[in-house]
Design an enzyme around this catalytic site. Structure first.
Site, PDB file in Angstrom:
ATOM      1  N   GLU A 155      20.957  44.727  87.055  1.00 60.88           N
ATOM      2  CA  GLU A 155      22.252  45.244  87.527  1.00 60.88           C
ATOM      3  C   GLU A 155      22.219  45.901  88.911  1.00 60.88           C
ATOM      4  OE1 GLU A 155      23.592  47.746  84.303  1.00 60.88           O
ATOM      5  OE2 GLU A 155      23.709  46.066  82.923  1.00 60.88           O
ATOM      6  N   GLU A 271      22.195  38.075  77.616  1.00 60.97           N
ATOM      7  CA  GLU A 271      22.630  39.134  76.691  1.00 60.97           C
ATOM      8  C   GLU A 271      23.936  38.744  75.993  1.00 60.97           C
ATOM      9  OE1 GLU A 271      22.635  42.993  78.575  1.00 60.97           O
ATOM     10  OE2 GLU A 271      20.864  42.524  79.759  1.00 60.97           O
TER      11      GLU A 271
HETATM   12  C1  XIL Z   1      22.090  48.380  75.759  1.00 64.73           C
HETATM   13  C2  XIL Z   1      21.330  48.603  74.448  1.00 64.73           C
HETATM   14  O1  XIL Z   1      21.586  47.543  73.560  1.00 64.73           O
HETATM   15  C3  XIL Z   1      21.786  49.893  73.835  1.00 64.73           C
HETATM   16  O2  XIL Z   1      21.032  50.159  72.672  1.00 64.73           O
HETATM   17  C4  XIL Z   1      21.661  51.035  74.838  1.00 64.73           C
HETATM   18  O3  XIL Z   1      22.240  52.184  74.283  1.00 64.73           O
HETATM   19  C5  XIL Z   1      22.384  50.689  76.103  1.00 64.73           C
HETATM   20  O4  XIL Z   1      21.874  49.482  76.600  1.00 64.73           O
HETATM   21  N1  XIL Z   1      23.124  45.590  79.815  1.00 64.73           N
HETATM   22  C6  XIL Z   1      21.767  45.637  79.642  1.00 64.73           C
HETATM   23  C7  XIL Z   1      21.207  46.072  78.347  1.00 64.73           C
HETATM   24  O5  XIL Z   1      21.028  45.180  80.512  1.00 64.73           O
HETATM   25  O6  XIL Z   1      19.975  46.716  78.489  1.00 64.73           O
HETATM   26  C8  XIL Z   1      22.159  46.955  77.627  1.00 64.73           C
HETATM   27  O7  XIL Z   1      21.633  47.246  76.347  1.00 64.73           O
HETATM   28  C9  XIL Z   1      23.502  46.301  77.537  1.00 64.73           C
HETATM   29  C10 XIL Z   1      24.086  46.121  78.901  1.00 64.73           C
END
Ligand code: XIL
Length: 366
Positions: A155, A271
């Site tokens: 990000e 994701e």
């Molecule tokens: C999320 C996790 O799933 C949660 O458990 C945590 O509280 C926050 O992060 N983008 C990402 C991931 O790159 O690492 C994030 O995961 C979701 C958004």
């Protein structure tokens, strides 16, 4: 390029829903096998806590997935102080992946949200660069030979509320925009085999802010290419929402992915999940809308042979960050638990599962 102008009509969506738990399961085919038949990886993130013992969750993960994404290896979690690192938990995850014949993906080397507090206290630019390099060197050397890919940076692009191309972060503040080149070079020197990835969200829809982020991302890639910065892949997070179904435009997605693959980079959907807060409470209707969106998005994405992996952010609804409401924006106004993932809380396959399977099956071979 073959454009499959495939938008699920109501009839085929019902057929999709009706086939849950039937054909694929009874034929003994799992997503990892369907994906493998096309030269793709299918994977998911799984929390370390789900790994303890032989849980139904970990068994399902091993059956369905050929790629395990470990999100518990963030800098803040493995390096409590500049000199004290603890890889024991992640080592166990890595060993588990290997024992189950899965590839292993690291998330992430650098992420502004997961940087140890001691890094923010470093005074000079030189010391900050040294600390960042030491961290990346240590991680990449320790896991060398085990990694399918590393998210070198998660990000990095500015969100809608800021200005400029890069997000203002502890990295830009301490080091400047050069931190990206430094990170990728350091990772490559320590592990020449793992795919080095830049992971980003907010580029999926045909809306002005996502189109802006796409342009910023492509500009970043062009900069990397012109300077010889070693980057292999782009991770498109793919957090979708039924409220944005109309803006999840197949042609626009295909066009964006082509821009990436034309630059010689691989693409991973890293994701994937679907926020259902805009969908009605009725479970059949909701599951159908979620499944339709999975199918529409994956059809457009998988058409591009540079896409090498599909990764969901968890497998069961209960396990999802969306259902947990980590971000209040994800919560349903009626307070019902969300249904964003391919399995329900009882490990039963949902229409979303069948949609993913169908999209993998329809994908051109790599
Ligand atoms: C999320 C996790 O799933 C949660 O458990 C945590 O509280 C926050 O992060 N983008 C990402 C991931 O790159 O690492 C994030 O995961 C979701 C958004």
């Amino acid at each position: 390029m073959h454009r499959r102008d495939f938008i699920l009509g109501a009839a085929s969506a019902c057929a999709l829903a009706a086939s849950v738990g039937s054909s694929l399961a009874s034929r003994g085919e799992y997503l990892r096998q369907i994906a493998a038949s096309k030269g793709l990886l299918f994977g998911s993130a799984m929390r370390l806590s789900s790994l303890r013992g032989k849980t139904p969750y970990s068994e399902m993960m091993a059956s369905e997935c050929s790629l395990y994404v470990c999100g518990d290896m963030q800098w803040r979690l493995v390096a409590l102080s500049p000199s004290a690192t603890d890889f024991s938990k992640v080592d166990a995850a890595k060993a588990w992946a290997r024992a189950h014949d899965m590839r292993f993906r690291g998330h992430s080397l650098l992420w502004h949200q997961q940087t140890p507090s001691w890094f923010a206290e470093i005074a000079s630019r030189e010391s900050a660069i040294a600390a960042l390099q030491a961290h990346i060197r240590q991680m990449c050397s320790h896991f060398k030979g085990s990694m399918q890919s590393w998210d070198v940076i998660n990000e990095p692009i500015q969100t809608s509320c800021g200005s400029g191309m890069l997000r203002k972060s502890v990295f830009t503040e301490k080091i400047g925009p050069e931190f990206l080149d430094i990170a990728f070079h350091t990772a490559r020197e320590a592990d020449s085999k793992a795919l080095l990835t830049l992971n980003e969200y907010g580029t999926e829809y045909n809306i002005p802010d996502h189109l802006r982020k796409r342009r910023e991302l492509l500009n970043l890639i062009d900069g990397f290419k012109s300077r010889g910065t070693p980057i292999d892949a782009i991770g498109i997070q793919s957090h979708l929402s039924t409220g944005r179904a109309a803006e999840t435009d197949q042609e626009s997605i295909a066009g964006f992915f082509k821009e990436i693959s034309d630059r010689g980079l691989k693409i991973m959907l890293t994701e994937l999940d679907v926020v259902d807060r805009a969908s009605p409470a009725d479970i059949a209707t909701r599951d159908r809308e979620v499944a339709q969106l999975y199918k529409r998005y994956l059809d457009a994405a998988l058409e591009n042979r540079a896409v090498i992996a599909v990764v969901t952010w968890g497998l069961t609804d209960k396990d999802s960050w969306i259902t947990r409401g980590d971000d209040p924006k994800f919560r349903r106004p009626d307070g019902l638990p969300a249904r964003p993932l391919p399995f329900d809380d009882h490990f039963r396959r949902k229409p979303a599962y069948e949609a993913i399977a169908a999209a993998l099956q329809a994908a051109p071979s790599r």
